[in-house]
Design a protein around this motif. Structure first.
Motif, PDB file in Angstrom:
ATOM      1  N   VAL A  97       0.842  -1.194   0.000  1.00 51.42           N
ATOM      2  CA  VAL A  97       0.000   0.000   0.000  1.00 51.42           C
ATOM      3  C   VAL A  97       0.880   1.248   0.000  1.00 51.42           C
ATOM      4  O   VAL A  97       1.678   1.459   0.912  1.00 51.42           O
ATOM      5  N   PHE A  98       0.706   2.074  -1.033  1.00 52.00           N
ATOM      6  CA  PHE A  98       1.497   3.293  -1.180  1.00 52.00           C
ATOM      7  C   PHE A  98       0.820   4.506  -0.562  1.00 52.00           C
ATOM      8  O   PHE A  98       1.476   5.364   0.040  1.00 52.00           O
ATOM      9  N   ARG A  99      -0.501   4.604  -0.762  1.00 48.92           N
ATOM     10  CA  ARG A  99      -1.283   5.701  -0.174  1.00 48.92           C
ATOM     11  C   ARG A  99      -2.578   5.111   0.362  1.00 48.92           C
ATOM     12  O   ARG A  99      -3.110   4.145  -0.195  1.00 48.92           O
ATOM     13  N   HIS A 130      -2.929   9.813   3.138  1.00 52.37           N
ATOM     14  CA  HIS A 130      -1.523   9.991   3.492  1.00 52.37           C
ATOM     15  C   HIS A 130      -0.640   9.014   2.721  1.00 52.37           C
ATOM     16  O   HIS A 130      -1.090   7.956   2.272  1.00 52.37           O
ATOM     17  N   ASP A 131       0.626   9.402   2.562  1.00 52.36           N
ATOM     18  CA  ASP A 131       1.630   8.518   1.969  1.00 52.36           C
ATOM     19  C   ASP A 131       2.071   7.503   3.010  1.00 52.36           C
ATOM     20  O   ASP A 131       2.213   7.821   4.191  1.00 52.36           O
ATOM     21  N   ARG A 132       2.343   6.282   2.543  1.00 54.59           N
ATOM     22  CA  ARG A 132       2.902   5.266   3.413  1.00 54.59           C
ATOM     23  C   ARG A 132       4.386   5.078   3.103  1.00 54.59           C
ATOM     24  O   ARG A 132       4.916   5.662   2.160  1.00 54.59           O
ATOM     25  N   SER A 133       5.057   4.277   3.884  1.00 57.02           N
ATOM     26  CA  SER A 133       6.519   4.251   3.863  1.00 57.02           C
ATOM     27  C   SER A 133       7.101   3.823   2.517  1.00 57.02           C
ATOM     28  O   SER A 133       8.211   4.238   2.149  1.00 57.02           O
ATOM     29  N   ALA A 134       6.390   2.997   1.751  1.00 54.90           N
ATOM     30  CA  ALA A 134       6.921   2.523   0.478  1.00 54.90           C
ATOM     31  C   ALA A 134       6.786   3.542  -0.654  1.00 54.90           C
ATOM     32  O   ALA A 134       7.435   3.406  -1.691  1.00 54.90           O
ATOM     33  N   TRP A 135       5.962   4.568  -0.456  1.00 61.96           N
ATOM     34  CA  TRP A 135       5.661   5.493  -1.548  1.00 61.96           C
ATOM     35  C   TRP A 135       6.884   6.233  -2.084  1.00 61.96           C
ATOM     36  O   TRP A 135       7.056   6.317  -3.312  1.00 61.96           O
ATOM     37  N   PRO A 136       7.777   6.785  -1.283  1.00 60.98           N
ATOM     38  CA  PRO A 136       8.927   7.501  -1.857  1.00 60.98           C
ATOM     39  C   PRO A 136       9.758   6.644  -2.811  1.00 60.98           C
ATOM     40  O   PRO A 136      10.240   7.133  -3.836  1.00 60.98           O
TER      41      PRO A 136
END
Length: 207
Positions: A61-63, A75-81
């Motif tokens: 899950v990215f967002r 919100h953004d999750r940790s994998a998104w960047p």
């Protein structure tokens, strides 16, 4: 006076399947194929979308929405960047035909269904799912994956973006011998007038 526990959906949403056209998935596909199983397990263990109907489907899950009652805050999750530069071009191509000037993506994720996997019949009943378009971009799949939306079974080939009716009964079955991985996301026009029921608690009485 009647009770309306499930307020009216966005009339712009499809009531079946809306084909959005081809998308260049090659860079994203290569990155998805390189995801170690340990990373899939870790991301799936921490996912916020724990719904029984999803069965053995794993998610990265990215967002995600802050609350399943409201799509406007996410919100953004940790994998998104790490994944943003690969995913954003796919999102942009998939939604180009909508023509929205100001839009948002409240939920963005990869969903991996193993061979023999089943997503059981369900509807996306939470309020945050009632307004945004629900869009799938198949990244890895096989012809024996059956996706039931809008009252009919479908095969969605790789790289062909589709909007699906998430508010009607739907299910997926992978009868093939390879994983089915989709990029799944929500999308809505931030300039569209918000529904009257948004400010009301779920289950409010309406005339």
């Amino acid at each position: 006076m009647t009770t309306d526990p499930l307020p009216s959906a966005n009339l712009r949403k499809t009531r079946g399947v809306r084909h959005l056209g081809p998308v260049d998935i090659a860079p994203l596909r290569d990155a998805v194929m390189a995801i170690p199983q340990a990373v899939w397990r870790e991301e799936n263990a921490g996912k916020p979308n724990r719904f029984e109907a999803l069965g053995e489907t794993r998610h990265m899950v990215f967002r995600f929405v802050d609350s399943v009652l409201d799509w406007r805050r996410s919100h953004d999750r940790s994998a998104w960047p790490q994944w943003r530069d690969l995913v954003e071009p796919v999102l942009a191509q998939a939604v180009a035909s909508y023509g929205y000037r100001q839009a948002a993506f409240p939920r963005v994720m990869l969903a991996a269904m193993p061979p023999g996997g089943i997503i059981h019949p369900h509807i996306d009943a939470n309020l945050a799912a009632k307004w945004p378009h629900k869009i799938h971009v198949p990244i890895l799949t096989n012809p024996k994956v059956v996706s039931f939306f809008g009252g009919a079974p479908h095969y969605f080939p790789p790289g062909q973006a589709v909007e699906v009716d998430n508010l009607g009964p739907h299910w997926v079955r992978n009868d093939g011998d390879t994983d089915r991985v989709h990029l799944i996301f929500e999308y809505y026009d931030t300039e569209q007038a918000e529904p009257d029921w948004l400010a009301k608690p779920a289950g409010d009485t309406v005339g």
